[in-house]
Design a protein around this motif. Structure first.
Motif, PDB file in Angstrom:
ATOM      1  N   UNK A 197       0.844  -1.204   0.000  1.00  0.00           N
ATOM      2  CA  UNK A 197       0.000   0.000   0.000  1.00  0.00           C
ATOM      3  C   UNK A 197       0.876   1.249   0.000  1.00  0.00           C
ATOM      4  N   UNK A 198       1.911   1.268   0.830  1.00  0.00           N
ATOM      5  CA  UNK A 198       2.812   2.424   0.852  1.00  0.00           C
ATOM      6  C   UNK A 198       3.573   2.576  -0.463  1.00  0.00           C
ATOM      7  N   UNK A 199       3.982   1.453  -1.041  1.00  0.00           N
ATOM      8  CA  UNK A 199       4.715   1.520  -2.309  1.00  0.00           C
ATOM      9  C   UNK A 199       3.850   2.088  -3.428  1.00  0.00           C
ATOM     10  N   UNK A 200       2.548   1.861  -3.375  1.00  0.00           N
ATOM     11  CA  UNK A 200       1.635   2.413  -4.384  1.00  0.00           C
ATOM     12  C   UNK A 200       1.259   3.852  -4.028  1.00  0.00           C
ATOM     13  N   UNK A 201       1.030   4.115  -2.758  1.00  0.00           N
ATOM     14  CA  UNK A 201       0.528   5.416  -2.326  1.00  0.00           C
ATOM     15  C   UNK A 201       1.568   6.520  -2.463  1.00  0.00           C
ATOM     16  N   UNK A 202       2.800   6.241  -2.106  1.00  0.00           N
ATOM     17  CA  UNK A 202       3.809   7.312  -2.079  1.00  0.00           C
ATOM     18  C   UNK A 202       4.048   7.925  -3.464  1.00  0.00           C
ATOM     19  N   UNK A 203       4.346   7.167  -4.493  1.00  0.00           N
ATOM     20  CA  UNK A 203       4.609   7.831  -5.783  1.00  0.00           C
ATOM     21  C   UNK A 203       3.346   8.354  -6.486  1.00  0.00           C
ATOM     22  N   UNK A 242       0.457   9.513  -4.932  1.00  0.00           N
ATOM     23  CA  UNK A 242      -0.430  10.180  -3.978  1.00  0.00           C
ATOM     24  C   UNK A 242      -1.233  11.302  -4.641  1.00  0.00           C
ATOM     25  N   UNK A 243      -0.568  12.165  -5.405  1.00  0.00           N
ATOM     26  CA  UNK A 243      -1.263  13.284  -6.031  1.00  0.00           C
ATOM     27  C   UNK A 243      -2.294  12.798  -7.040  1.00  0.00           C
ATOM     28  N   UNK A 244      -1.962  11.780  -7.816  1.00  0.00           N
ATOM     29  CA  UNK A 244      -2.908  11.257  -8.800  1.00  0.00           C
ATOM     30  C   UNK A 244      -4.117  10.621  -8.114  1.00  0.00           C
ATOM     31  N   UNK A 245      -3.893   9.927  -7.012  1.00  0.00           N
ATOM     32  CA  UNK A 245      -4.998   9.287  -6.287  1.00  0.00           C
ATOM     33  C   UNK A 245      -5.907  10.349  -5.678  1.00  0.00           C
ATOM     34  N   UNK A 246      -5.310  11.357  -5.033  1.00  0.00           N
ATOM     35  CA  UNK A 246      -6.105  12.431  -4.425  1.00  0.00           C
ATOM     36  C   UNK A 246      -6.889  13.173  -5.504  1.00  0.00           C
ATOM     37  N   UNK A 247      -6.259  13.445  -6.637  1.00  0.00           N
ATOM     38  CA  UNK A 247      -6.928  14.143  -7.732  1.00  0.00           C
ATOM     39  C   UNK A 247      -8.088  13.313  -8.290  1.00  0.00           C
ATOM     40  N   UNK A 248      -7.874  12.018  -8.465  1.00  0.00           N
ATOM     41  CA  UNK A 248      -8.936  11.158  -8.993  1.00  0.00           C
ATOM     42  C   UNK A 248     -10.116  11.087  -8.037  1.00  0.00           C
ATOM     43  N   UNK A 249      -9.846  10.959  -6.755  1.00  0.00           N
ATOM     44  CA  UNK A 249     -10.930  10.906  -5.765  1.00  0.00           C
ATOM     45  C   UNK A 249     -11.660  12.243  -5.717  1.00  0.00           C
ATOM     46  N   UNK A 250     -10.904  13.337  -5.744  1.00  0.00           N
ATOM     47  CA  UNK A 250     -11.536  14.669  -5.712  1.00  0.00           C
ATOM     48  C   UNK A 250     -12.408  14.877  -6.943  1.00  0.00           C
ATOM     49  N   UNK A 251     -11.928  14.485  -8.113  1.00  0.00           N
ATOM     50  CA  UNK A 251     -12.731  14.609  -9.334  1.00  0.00           C
ATOM     51  C   UNK A 251     -13.994  13.761  -9.251  1.00  0.00           C
ATOM     52  N   UNK A 252     -13.878  12.560  -8.720  1.00  0.00           N
ATOM     53  CA  UNK A 252     -15.052  11.697  -8.580  1.00  0.00           C
ATOM     54  C   UNK A 252     -16.069  12.309  -7.622  1.00  0.00           C
ATOM     55  N   UNK A 253     -15.584  12.842  -6.496  1.00  0.00           N
ATOM     56  CA  UNK A 253     -16.498  13.474  -5.535  1.00  0.00           C
ATOM     57  C   UNK A 253     -17.128  14.731  -6.125  1.00  0.00           C
ATOM     58  N   UNK A 254     -16.350  15.504  -6.858  1.00  0.00           N
ATOM     59  CA  UNK A 254     -16.898  16.711  -7.479  1.00  0.00           C
ATOM     60  C   UNK A 254     -17.968  16.373  -8.502  1.00  0.00           C
TER      61      UNK A 254
END
Length: 68
Positions: free
Chosen positions: A42-48, A50-62
């Protein structure tokens, strides 16, 4: 008052459990290794990413909250 054989049986069962010969005890080191490896993955995926995951979740919520 408990009988001597009853106390002896309880002590024998406790001794077996402490020695690790209980077949229902489970494979604790295996589960610990799986848990640690999952956390590392999970850390190996999340660290590099992170910005893409946060952006994708934010776009989905928006898109859900804006109705479009």
């Amino acid at each position: 008052m408990p009988s001597f054989t009853g106390v002896q049986a309880v002590l024998a069962a406790l001794g077996e459990r402490l020695r690790g010969r209980d077949p229902e005890r489970g494979d604790v080191p295996g589960w610990v290794m799986i848990t640690v490896m999952t956390a590392a993955l999970v850390l190996a995926i999340l660290i590099p990413f992170r910005e893409a995951i946060v952006s994708a979740v934010q776009n989905a919520l928006d898109s859900v909250t804006s109705g479009g």
